[in-house]
Scaffold this motif. Structure first.
Motif, PDB file in Angstrom:
ATOM      1  N   UNK B  50       6.227  -5.961 -36.038  1.00  0.00           N
ATOM      2  CA  UNK B  50       6.414  -5.938 -34.579  1.00  0.00           C
ATOM      3  C   UNK B  50       5.321  -6.762 -33.898  1.00  0.00           C
ATOM      4  N   UNK B  51       4.115  -6.694 -34.422  1.00  0.00           N
ATOM      5  CA  UNK B  51       2.979  -7.376 -33.807  1.00  0.00           C
ATOM      6  C   UNK B  51       2.871  -8.835 -34.255  1.00  0.00           C
ATOM      7  N   UNK B  52       3.159  -9.096 -35.532  1.00  0.00           N
ATOM      8  CA  UNK B  52       2.840 -10.431 -36.054  1.00  0.00           C
ATOM      9  C   UNK B  52       4.001 -11.428 -35.956  1.00  0.00           C
ATOM     10  N   UNK B  53       5.196 -10.949 -35.660  1.00  0.00           N
ATOM     11  CA  UNK B  53       6.333 -11.870 -35.706  1.00  0.00           C
ATOM     12  C   UNK B  53       6.221 -12.986 -34.673  1.00  0.00           C
ATOM     13  N   UNK B  54       5.365 -12.784 -33.675  1.00  0.00           N
ATOM     14  CA  UNK B  54       5.251 -13.806 -32.643  1.00  0.00           C
ATOM     15  C   UNK B  54       3.999 -14.668 -32.793  1.00  0.00           C
ATOM     16  N   UNK B  55       3.239 -14.495 -33.877  1.00  0.00           N
ATOM     17  CA  UNK B  55       2.022 -15.302 -34.011  1.00  0.00           C
ATOM     18  C   UNK B  55       2.405 -16.773 -34.151  1.00  0.00           C
ATOM     19  N   UNK B  56       1.454 -17.634 -33.803  1.00  0.00           N
ATOM     20  CA  UNK B  56       1.765 -19.065 -33.698  1.00  0.00           C
ATOM     21  C   UNK B  56       2.220 -19.663 -35.022  1.00  0.00           C
ATOM     22  N   UNK B  57       1.509 -19.358 -36.082  1.00  0.00           N
ATOM     23  CA  UNK B  57       1.867 -19.940 -37.378  1.00  0.00           C
ATOM     24  C   UNK B  57       2.127 -18.798 -38.365  1.00  0.00           C
ATOM     25  N   UNK B  58       3.327 -18.266 -38.270  1.00  0.00           N
ATOM     26  CA  UNK B  58       3.652 -17.080 -39.063  1.00  0.00           C
ATOM     27  C   UNK B  58       3.617 -17.385 -40.565  1.00  0.00           C
ATOM     28  N   UNK B  59       4.064 -18.565 -40.949  1.00  0.00           N
ATOM     29  CA  UNK B  59       4.059 -18.903 -42.381  1.00  0.00           C
ATOM     30  C   UNK B  59       2.637 -18.859 -42.950  1.00  0.00           C
ATOM     31  N   UNK B  60       1.693 -19.418 -42.207  1.00  0.00           N
ATOM     32  CA  UNK B  60       0.299 -19.413 -42.671  1.00  0.00           C
ATOM     33  C   UNK B  60      -0.232 -17.987 -42.717  1.00  0.00           C
ATOM     34  N   UNK B  61       0.164 -17.184 -41.746  1.00  0.00           N
ATOM     35  CA  UNK B  61      -0.283 -15.795 -41.696  1.00  0.00           C
ATOM     36  C   UNK B  61       0.212 -15.029 -42.922  1.00  0.00           C
ATOM     37  N   UNK B  62       1.475 -15.229 -43.262  1.00  0.00           N
ATOM     38  CA  UNK B  62       2.050 -14.493 -44.396  1.00  0.00           C
ATOM     39  C   UNK B  62       1.476 -15.006 -45.713  1.00  0.00           C
ATOM     40  N   UNK B  63       1.273 -16.309 -45.804  1.00  0.00           N
ATOM     41  CA  UNK B  63       0.641 -16.851 -47.013  1.00  0.00           C
ATOM     42  C   UNK B  63      -0.749 -16.239 -47.188  1.00  0.00           C
ATOM     43  N   UNK B  64      -1.488 -16.111 -46.084  1.00  0.00           N
ATOM     44  CA  UNK B  64      -2.823 -15.498 -46.165  1.00  0.00           C
ATOM     45  C   UNK B  64      -2.722 -14.047 -46.635  1.00  0.00           C
ATOM     46  N   UNK B  65      -1.663 -13.351 -46.210  1.00  0.00           N
ATOM     47  CA  UNK B  65      -1.481 -11.962 -46.672  1.00  0.00           C
ATOM     48  C   UNK B  65      -1.299 -11.919 -48.187  1.00  0.00           C
ATOM     49  N   UNK B  66      -0.529 -12.864 -48.706  1.00  0.00           N
ATOM     50  CA  UNK B  66      -0.312 -12.908 -50.156  1.00  0.00           C
ATOM     51  C   UNK B  66      -1.634 -13.168 -50.879  1.00  0.00           C
ATOM     52  N   UNK B  67      -2.389 -14.141 -50.379  1.00  0.00           N
ATOM     53  CA  UNK B  67      -3.650 -14.498 -51.038  1.00  0.00           C
ATOM     54  C   UNK B  67      -4.623 -13.322 -50.987  1.00  0.00           C
ATOM     55  N   UNK B  68      -4.697 -12.671 -49.834  1.00  0.00           N
ATOM     56  CA  UNK B  68      -5.649 -11.560 -49.710  1.00  0.00           C
ATOM     57  C   UNK B  68      -5.205 -10.343 -50.531  1.00  0.00           C
ATOM     58  N   UNK B  69      -3.900 -10.158 -50.621  1.00  0.00           N
ATOM     59  CA  UNK B  69      -3.414  -9.068 -51.476  1.00  0.00           C
ATOM     60  C   UNK B  69      -3.790  -9.337 -52.927  1.00  0.00           C
ATOM     61  N   UNK B  70      -3.631 -10.582 -53.344  1.00  0.00           N
ATOM     62  CA  UNK B  70      -4.016 -10.966 -54.708  1.00  0.00           C
ATOM     63  C   UNK B  70      -5.500 -10.665 -54.949  1.00  0.00           C
ATOM     64  N   UNK B  71      -6.357 -11.081 -54.024  1.00  0.00           N
ATOM     65  CA  UNK B  71      -7.803 -10.879 -54.210  1.00  0.00           C
ATOM     66  C   UNK B  71      -8.129  -9.385 -54.208  1.00  0.00           C
TER      67      UNK B  71
END
Lengths: 326, 173
Positions: B50-71
């Motif tokens: 609900x909060x993040x769907x409107x962020x400017x660069x959603x693809x980059x945001x989600x990619x960062x989530x994947x990377x941080x989840x991995x770490x």
């Protein structure tokens, strides 16, 4: 200045078109279901927190003795642990029994195995994090309290990972390979055997001469565990190095490589020297010396580090030294 | 409203699943762990959708989530235990690249998977996903200087890992 760009791109170029081959097991529907449940939990926790604050403001709270089973000191005293003191203790519970304890500045980890299978590899672990040192935890369903501390099942696979906040912003996390309908019951039983107030001095059967910083020690758990070995963990600029003694296969850690085949002589003893591991056989008291670099292979000076180990005692922990660094 | 949110979320994630799995696979070096990481990341994404769907660069945001989840999962140290299944027997075959290429990729990917997680993430983001130093720093939540130093450390360790296993073709194009 960063001059690594062209070098890195060229070195990694063969991986540019790598794709997973196996069919995806990612389930978007499951993410929605679990995510929705987590949302509800978060909302409930937030509402409860607001209610608790209001209640505190409105009520006169008498000073009461801390009745909890293991009261924790303030978090600001617990951002780092003493690596030569064991704070985390775990009992035999839920069919598991502790095998080894690894201390560290930010966490302490006890590995457990199935109690009925003495030769089994560790299949559960309990990690005690200092305040502010736990990784991001995906708190899921609320779990039964652990001696009054709020507790959650973590989302993810497996879904039997239990976390509880033993002090403000300080967590204990349990993961076990338990399966079946009773898995969560088993994990919670293990949780109830955990104490976070220990203060046991760690002892080792060897000393080592090294200028690196001590990052932790790994020892068998308690006096009743077979003393199959012990290690110190040292910080290196590009990783860590484990150095210590073993009296057979490694059952204390889930890190070290399998023993190698002798391929040289060091100080007149058979030794297996590889790129990131060194094992010197039969150095006394029934021990082999083992050194392994983790995260930076090969590590310069690894052989010399292994050679600097002096064993001072046999398998009886009562005769071990409390000062492993010379 | 919730049904519409779910539809948007499902549509968004489904369209990017392949890319997210590839990112996770490059980081983990193991397909099943990669899927676990993606599953955890998209679950988090739903919680905050609900909060993040409107962020400017959603693809980059989600990619960062994947990377941080991995770490995060690496820090938890459970990665050895969470990959409980092997590859399905009916995994369809893909066209086989020439044997030399396969060997090179395997050696390189295995070596990469032994690099410390943060340095590995830096190498993957910069050199396989073509992110700038600044974008890599944003994805990892660190400074550009840290990205540069982690790059140097990661490449040095990768070369040490490879040693004389480095096939002659690597880096000689």
């Amino acid at each position: 200045m960063d001059t690594t760009g062209p070098d890195g791109a060229q070195l990694l170029a063969p991986l540019r078109d790598v794709e997973p081959v196996a069919p995806s097991t990612v389930d978007v529907r499951r993410a929605v279901l679990v995510g929705a449940r987590r949302r509800r939990t978060r909302q409930a926790v937030s509402a409860a927190a607001v209610a608790a604050v209001v209640a505190l403001v409105l009520a006169v709270v008498p000073a009461i003795a801390d009745w909890r089973h293991d009261s924790a000191p303030p978090a600001n005293q617990l951002t780092e642990f003493d690596v030569l003191r064991q704070r985390l203790t775990v009992g035999s519970a839920g069919g598991y029994t502790p095998v080894s304890i690894q201390t560290g500045r930010h966490e302490q980890r006890v590995l457990l195995r199935i109690a009925a299978e003495p030769a089994a590899a560790p299949s559960a672990n309990v990690v005690l994090y200092a305040a502010g040192r736990a990784p991001e935890l995906d708190l899921g369903d609320p779990a039964p309290d652990v001696y009054g501390h709020r507790s959650y099942w973590l989302t993810g696979v497996p879904d039997t990972q239990l976390a509880w906040e033993w002090a403000p912003d300080a967590w204990v996390v349990i993961q076990a390979d338990a399966v079946g309908e009773q898995a969560r019951v088993v994990v919670h039983r293990v949780a109830l055997s955990v104490r976070t107030t220990g203060n046991l001095r760690q002892r080792l059967p060897f000393t080592v001469a090294d200028g690196r910083r001590l990052a932790g020690v790994i020892t068998p758990y308690g006096a009743t565990s077979p003393s199959a070995g012990a290690f110190v963990v040292l910080d290196d600029t590009a990783g860590q190095v484990f150095v210590g003694v073993l009296a057979g296969p490694d059952v204390l850690t889930d890190v070290l490589s399998a023993p190698g085949t002798p391929n040289t002589q060091l100080d007149g003893r058979s030794a297996a020297v590889g790129a990131s591991t060194v094992r010197i056989y039969d150095v006394g008291f029934g021990w082999d010396v083992v050194a392994e670099a983790v995260g930076a292979q090969p590590m310069p000076g690894l052989t010399a580090l292994a050679q600097s180990v002096t064993v001072v005692a046999g398998a009886d922990p009562r005769s071990w030294t409390a000062d492993p660094l010379r | 409203v919730r049904a519409e949110e779910e539809r948007q979320y499902t549509e968004y994630v489904s369209a990017r699943l392949s890319s997210l799995r590839r990112t996770a696979f490059l980081l983990c070096g193991d397909e099943h762990r990669a899927d676990d990481v993606v599953q955890a990341a998209i679950t988090k994404l739903y919680v905050h959708w609900r909060r993040v769907r409107t962020v400017a660069n959603l693809d980059a945001y989600v990619r960062a989530m994947v990377v941080r989840t991995f770490i995060s999962e690496q820090r938890l140290g459970w990665f050895r235990r969470t990959s409980l299944v092997g590859a399905p027997e009916d995994t369809p075959d893909r066209p086989a690249p020439p044997a030399g290429e396969v060997e090179t990729r395997m050696v390189l990917h295995r070596a990469l998977s032994r690099i410390a997680p943060k340095a590995r993430a830096v190498l993957v983001l910069r050199f396989l996903l073509d992110l700038s130093v600044a974008d890599t720093a944003a994805a990892l939540g660190c400074s550009p200087g840290t990205v540069k130093s982690q790059t140097a450390v990661g490449l040095a360790n990768l070369r040490r890992q490879l040693g004389d296993q480095l096939p002659a073709t690597v880096g000689k194009e």
